[in-house]
Design a protein around this motif. Structure first.
Motif, PDB file in Angstrom:
ATOM      1  N   GLY A   1       1.809   4.288   5.928  1.00 44.69           N
ATOM      2  CA  GLY A   1       3.310   4.054   6.244  1.00 44.69           C
ATOM      3  C   GLY A   1       3.510   4.124   7.841  1.00 44.69           C
ATOM      4  N   ALA A   2       2.501   4.605   8.461  1.00 39.97           N
ATOM      5  CA  ALA A   2       2.542   4.622  10.038  1.00 39.97           C
ATOM      6  C   ALA A   2       2.313   3.100  10.404  1.00 39.97           C
ATOM      7  CB  ALA A   2       1.320   5.342  10.632  1.00 39.97           C
TER       8      ALA A   2
ATOM      9  N   ALA B   1       8.968   2.980   6.007  1.00 38.68           N
ATOM     10  CA  ALA B   1       8.183   3.703   5.413  1.00 38.68           C
ATOM     11  C   ALA B   1       8.544   4.814   4.474  1.00 38.68           C
ATOM     12  CB  ALA B   1       6.742   4.088   6.236  1.00 38.68           C
ATOM     13  N   ASP B   2       9.254   5.740   4.980  1.00 35.18           N
ATOM     14  CA  ASP B   2       9.824   6.685   4.301  1.00 35.18           C
ATOM     15  C   ASP B   2      10.618   6.282   2.835  1.00 35.18           C
ATOM     16  OD1 ASP B   2       8.904   8.893   5.958  1.00 35.18           O
ATOM     17  OD2 ASP B   2      10.470   8.502   7.200  1.00 35.18           O
TER      18      ASP B   2
ATOM     19  N   VAL C   1       1.056  -1.235   0.012  1.00 35.76           N
ATOM     20  CA  VAL C   1      -0.137  -0.039   0.014  1.00 35.76           C
ATOM     21  C   VAL C   1       1.036   1.346   0.088  1.00 35.76           C
ATOM     22  CG1 VAL C   1      -1.599   1.297   1.237  1.00 35.76           C
ATOM     23  CG2 VAL C   1      -1.998  -1.250   1.161  1.00 35.76           C
ATOM     24  N   THR C   2       1.927   1.403   0.854  1.00 32.43           N
ATOM     25  CA  THR C   2       2.653   2.700   0.901  1.00 32.43           C
ATOM     26  C   THR C   2       3.458   2.747  -0.470  1.00 32.43           C
ATOM     27  OG1 THR C   2       3.084   1.912   3.304  1.00 32.43           O
ATOM     28  CG2 THR C   2       4.620   3.687   2.380  1.00 32.43           C
ATOM     29  N   ALA C   3       4.251   1.767  -0.967  1.00 41.15           N
ATOM     30  CA  ALA C   3       4.959   1.871  -2.255  1.00 41.15           C
ATOM     31  C   ALA C   3       3.735   2.361  -3.229  1.00 41.15           C
ATOM     32  CB  ALA C   3       5.469   0.697  -2.776  1.00 41.15           C
TER      33      ALA C   3
ATOM     34  N   GLU D   1       6.475  -3.676  10.737  1.00 38.25           N
ATOM     35  CA  GLU D   1       7.934  -4.089  10.633  1.00 38.25           C
ATOM     36  C   GLU D   1       8.718  -3.897  11.710  1.00 38.25           C
ATOM     37  OE1 GLU D   1       9.226  -5.864   7.593  1.00 38.25           O
ATOM     38  OE2 GLU D   1       7.075  -6.213   7.670  1.00 38.25           O
ATOM     39  N   LYS D   2       8.314  -2.969  12.400  1.00 33.80           N
ATOM     40  CA  LYS D   2       9.251  -2.708  13.889  1.00 33.80           C
ATOM     41  C   LYS D   2      10.494  -1.744  13.312  1.00 33.80           C
ATOM     42  CE  LYS D   2       7.605  -6.132  16.964  1.00 33.80           C
ATOM     43  NZ  LYS D   2       6.300  -6.226  16.121  1.00 33.80           N
TER      44      LYS D   2
END
Length: 192
Positions: free
Chosen positions: A89-90, A102-103, A72-74, A96-97
């Motif tokens: 991203g949050a 995400a950035d 989703v983020t990508a 994923e810890k």
């Protein structure tokens, strides 16, 4: 600029939708804007979240929650959807810890600190996102080499396609991410 379509008040949405929103609020500590923004059309809200849950809360297949949020983020970044990049991203950082992932994934997943298996997954997701008409058998072979089966590949494509819809709805309506999303998963939570 504010959301082009004002969200209804929580008291004005149907009871089944209000109950789900309150559940999310109890868990997250706030109501993600997407829940109220889409509640202006209850039938569409129900259909949207039924498909969302079928894809993102699925307990079969080899995709982890982190893998799903990474897709989703990508792809949301490729679609320039601010809401979905920030919100998902949050969740990606949390699952994923990894506070930086995400950035990295949103800007350039090829340089992100992710496993080769995840990179192959995102290569395919991005192809579905941007050039689905070019998908061919070799794309499936590349994923099979990383242990994905055909059902996992369907999941990757379906998540990508569903969030293509979500990205466009959020973008055209000027849905803004909740401020709470920006800090989630970046610093360790205080122990209570």
């Amino acid at each position: 600029m504010a959301n082009r379509y004002p969200a209804p008040a929580l008291a004005d949405v149907p009871e089944d939708i209000r109950a789900r929103i309150l559940e999310v609020q109890d868990k997250a500590g706030f109501v993600p804007n997407v829940f109220l923004a889409l509640a202006r059309r209850p039938d569409e809200w129900r259909a949207f979240f039924a498909y969302h849950d079928a894809l993102m809360l699925k307990e079969t297949g080899s995709l982890t929650k982190g893998d799903r949020e990474m897709i989703v983020t990508a792809t949301s970044a490729a679609n320039q959807c601010l809401y979905c990049v920030v919100a998902h991203g949050a969740l990606l950082r949390i699952y994923e810890k990894k506070p930086l992932v995400a950035d990295q994934v949103a800007v350039n997943y090829r340089k992100a600190d992710i496993a080769p298996r995840q990179r192959a997954m995102l290569d395919f997701a991005m192809k579905v996102c941007l050039r689905s008409h070019e998908v061919e058998e070799s794309d499936f072979d590349a994923l099979h080499a990383h242990g994905f089966d055909d059902e996992d590949i369907w999941d990757i494509a379906a998540i990508t396609a569903f969030f293509g819809l979500s990205n466009r709805m959020a973008s055209f309506s000027n849905m803004m991410p909740n401020p709470e999303f920006y800090l989630m998963g970046r610093v360790p939570r205080e122990k209570k």
